[in-house]
Design an enzyme around this catalytic site. Structure first.
Site, PDB file in Angstrom:
ATOM      1  N   GLU A  90      33.675 -46.305 -70.686  1.00 20.58           N
ATOM      2  CA  GLU A  90      34.274 -45.939 -71.968  1.00 20.58           C
ATOM      3  C   GLU A  90      35.264 -44.784 -71.805  1.00 20.58           C
ATOM      4  O   GLU A  90      34.926 -43.775 -71.183  1.00 20.58           O
ATOM      5  CB  GLU A  90      33.170 -45.504 -72.939  1.00 20.58           C
ATOM      6  CG  GLU A  90      32.027 -46.493 -73.026  1.00 20.58           C
ATOM      7  CD  GLU A  90      30.791 -45.907 -73.693  1.00 20.58           C
ATOM      8  OE1 GLU A  90      30.944 -45.101 -74.627  1.00 20.58           O
ATOM      9  OE2 GLU A  90      29.691 -46.236 -73.272  1.00 20.58           O
ATOM     10  N   HIS A  93      34.651 -48.199 -76.391  1.00 25.76           N
ATOM     11  CA  HIS A  93      33.348 -48.392 -75.742  1.00 25.76           C
ATOM     12  C   HIS A  93      33.282 -49.769 -75.066  1.00 25.76           C
ATOM     13  O   HIS A  93      32.497 -50.643 -75.472  1.00 25.76           O
ATOM     14  CB  HIS A  93      32.302 -48.279 -76.865  1.00 25.76           C
ATOM     15  CG  HIS A  93      30.875 -48.191 -76.453  1.00 25.76           C
ATOM     16  ND1 HIS A  93      30.274 -49.074 -75.589  1.00 25.76           N
ATOM     17  CD2 HIS A  93      29.901 -47.340 -76.833  1.00 25.76           C
ATOM     18  CE1 HIS A  93      28.991 -48.751 -75.458  1.00 25.76           C
ATOM     19  NE2 HIS A  93      28.743 -47.706 -76.207  1.00 25.76           N
TER      20      HIS A  93
END
Ligand code: BG6
Length: 280
Positions: free
Chosen positions: A250, A149
């Site tokens: 991400e 992320h």
């Protein structure tokens, strides 16, 4: 930074990287003499058991809310558990490799009843290369969703565009509706999108004259997130105007449109992300 917050600080002639024991979370990648590559919230909470706002949290073994039990931690437990440093060496001049491990415990078994070994490999040179390897140590298959992320630092979100998504279908998480991307992605409001797509994206930041190329492997989705003003104000660890200096890109197996991974007993699955920088 809190004193009681163990992390590994790696520097070589090209760059430096910081990896926290908490969550195995990378929370700094800086090339010598250049602006930071990753965004870290100035109000991030440096505390064990809390995901640090910024850097590269590891979402695992589920991405987003748990599909059946909302009392379980959002984005899984890997980002809030203590990891162990496994290895650390210079593989070449200016190339440093480190690896970290998380294995099942009584605590993880209570949240997710599977035996596993999760290894994070971090290679820092002029680029940052990350590999997250899931090994199934159980006697039956298990299913995971996951994400690396990354929060990228940008000089000004108004001068940023993301290439590589044109023509790709995405789900807008804020509405639940599907759309198709037309042209480069410009961020001018709350953005929470899951693209069912696994090719390279390029973040073009005209404000600091830099491109960040994000090359994933093993992912089936690209998630792009910026909370924009209202949501940023509602997050305690996010400055009200912080959304102007960040965007998340991400590499994920998001669970959306069947993007899940099944790992058989004794087998491994690798999710990778390579980050390269260029000037424009
Ligand atoms: C993104 C999700 O990956 O992470 C968003 O798509 C979410 O919906 C964001 O808001 C941040 O999540 P968290 O749990 O770190 O605040």
């Amino acid at each position: 930074m809190a004193v009681n917050f163990p992390y590994l600080d790696v520097s070589n002639c090209n760059a430096s990287v910081r990896v926290a024991q908490n969550g195995g979370q990378i929370f700094g990648f800086d090339r010598v003499g250049e602006p930071p590559v990753l965004w870290i919230s100035p109000s991030a909470i440096y505390k064990s058991g809390v995901a640090l706002r910024g850097g590269i949290p590891i979402c695992w073994p589920w991405f987003g809310p748990h599909p059946k039990d909302e009392s379980l931690p959002q984005h899984g437990f890997a980002r809030i558990m203590p990891w162990e440093l496994e290895d650390f060496y210079e593989s070449d001049k200016g190339v440093t490799v480190s690896s970290f491990k998380l294995t099942d415990s009584k605590q993880t078994m209570n949240m997710w009843p599977h035996r596993f070994e999760l290894t994070l490999h971090v290679e820092v040179s002029k680029a940052l290369k990350i590999r997250l390897v899931t090994k199934n140590k159980d006697e039956r298959p298990f299913e995971i969703t996951q994400a690396l992320h990354s929060y990228f630092f940008v000089g000004d979100i108004g001068q940023v565009e993301i290439d590589g998504l044109d023509g790709k279908e995405y789900v807008d998480v804020t509405t639940g509706k599907s759309h198709v991307q037309k042209g480069p992605l410009v961020i001018d409001g709350e953005t929470d999108r899951i693209y069912r797509h696994k090719t390279t994206c390029r973040l073009v930041d005209k404000s600091i004259g830099r491109t960040i190329t994000v090359e994933p492997k093993g992912s089936g989705s690209t998630v792009v997130w910026n909370p924009w003003k209202e949501k940023a104000c509602s997050l305690p660890d996010f400055p009200d105007d912080g959304y102007r200096n960040m965007v998340c890109i991400e590499a994920a197996n998001s669970g959306v449109m069947d993007d899940k991974v099944v790992v058989d007993p004794g087998q491994e699955y690798t999710l990778e992300k390579n980050i390269y920088l260029d000037s424009i």
